[in-house]
Scaffold this motif. Sequence first.
Motif, mmCIF file in Angstrom:
data_model
loop_
_atom_site.group_PDB
_atom_site.id
_atom_site.type_symbol
_atom_site.label_atom_id
_atom_site.label_comp_id
_atom_site.label_asym_id
_atom_site.label_seq_id
_atom_site.Cartn_x
_atom_site.Cartn_y
_atom_site.Cartn_z
ATOM 1 N N SER A 139 0.860 -1.186 0.000
ATOM 2 C CA SER A 139 0.000 0.000 0.000
ATOM 3 C C SER A 139 0.893 1.231 0.000
ATOM 4 O O SER A 139 2.097 1.154 0.113
ATOM 5 N N VAL A 156 -13.228 3.281 9.056
ATOM 6 C CA VAL A 156 -13.094 2.976 7.623
ATOM 7 C C VAL A 156 -11.992 1.931 7.414
ATOM 8 O O VAL A 156 -12.146 0.998 6.618
ATOM 9 N N ASN A 157 -10.890 2.062 8.166
ATOM 10 C CA ASN A 157 -9.804 1.067 8.093
ATOM 11 C C ASN A 157 -10.310 -0.324 8.453
ATOM 12 O O ASN A 157 -10.010 -1.311 7.775
ATOM 13 N N HIS A 179 -12.471 -1.759 5.692
ATOM 14 C CA HIS A 179 -11.712 -2.290 4.551
ATOM 15 C C HIS A 179 -10.976 -3.579 4.905
ATOM 16 O O HIS A 179 -10.807 -4.457 4.056
ATOM 17 N N GLU A 232 -13.558 -6.212 4.679
ATOM 18 C CA GLU A 232 -13.843 -6.467 3.259
ATOM 19 C C GLU A 232 -12.746 -7.327 2.640
ATOM 20 O O GLU A 232 -13.010 -8.293 1.924
ATOM 21 N N LYS A 233 -11.475 -6.997 2.956
ATOM 22 C CA LYS A 233 -10.352 -7.776 2.414
ATOM 23 C C LYS A 233 -10.373 -9.206 2.923
ATOM 24 O O LYS A 233 -9.965 -10.136 2.240
ATOM 25 N N LEU A 248 -17.340 4.663 2.449
ATOM 26 C CA LEU A 248 -17.117 3.226 2.236
ATOM 27 C C LEU A 248 -16.932 2.860 0.759
ATOM 28 O O LEU A 248 -16.584 1.734 0.451
#
Length: 433
Positions: free
Chosen positions: A25, A274-275, A278, A281-282, A315
Amino acid sequence: MSNIVAIVGRPNVGKSTLYNRLTESRKAIVDDYSGVTRDRHYGHAEWINRTFTVIDTGGYVANSEDVFEAAIREQVVIAIEEATVILFMVDVTTGITDLDDEIAALLRRSKKPVHVVVNKVDNAARHNETSVFYSLGLGEIFPISSMTGSGTGELLDEVVKGFDDEEVEENGLPKFAIVGRPNVGKSSMINALIGQDRNIVTPIAGTTRDSIHIHYNQFGHNFNLIDTAGLRKKTKVHENIEFYSVMRTIKALEEADVVLIMIDAVEGMESQDVNIFHLAEKNKKGVVILVNKWDLIEKNNKTTKVFEEQIKQKLAPFTDVPIVFTSVTEKQRIFKAIEAATKVFENRKKKIPTSKLNDVMLPLIEAFPPPSLKGKFVKIKYVTQIVGTSPMFAFFCNLPQYIKEPYKRFIENKLRENFDFEGVPVQIFFRQK
């Protein structure tokens, strides 16, 4: 099992650069202005088929040099307690400093695998200067350059050897984790659900400590609840409550099927939320957003809609997520939150028959085919669902390499519209027919 690799060390040794390299990243570190909210950096990494979470313990607010050093020591203590493997980063250009010595003393007393990572070894002359770090008494040293990436392969080979291999027991029940920043009402939510003060609830941020598994079987609901709760040791977290909660959250998140991210209605959705979103989600987990303390907000007929829009903007692009507005103290909509989580759990394990998939998706693809590239036309012939813990679909076509991200997103949106995968990350693969 969740494996956490924590990068510790004093400021400016290159922790963030190594973090960026491992997680592939480009997250910039937050400026160290006094009073600014500290951003914790944590991300997903993979090496020789082992996935793990990397935490960068850098980025501080400090009023004086003493507070600065205390904050670093505190984070090292937390990292020792929570991480699976610790990377202790030092700088070959400065040699061993007093702060390095102090961190090394803490690490020598720990029972965790520690690897001394000597950074900024960019040439042969510097390579010869690395031997001084053996005097830290932490065993083998790993000379690397986090800027160019040299030496990181050998380091990661050693890191994965220290990982836990225990598998979490499977009992078939849905596993829901309630996560969120300190003091948003996670423990109060558990207590409201089970109707007793199972967890210690105080208005002091960071009261919660250990990950607790609670079997819930009432009112027709049957699931396991993972609460990152319990009583913390007083000697630990002072300034680093946020960091501590992140460590706990990651462990809970990796064990869960559905993650209920609780946010404070007054403060809104912050970068740490938000972190976590994600990261969920990952990891292909189901997600529900709970907006707690909704009773404290002055409302009109547009308030809910506006709030939902603000959350979805943060998001994007994965916005197909249920948002439930709760007030734990007033016991408003707490069961609606559980119903939403149960629905997301069902969506996550949903299997669509191949014939139905093709009947619905192929006419849509025919009406809106992928754009041609260099005069070549992509023809999608067939679609099927792949077996996995979360929904995965394979689209077979003649030129998979020509399908770009916008079309992939279009396909995902159509799958969501027709088959309802609310709250669940969907993976799409295009394969050669």
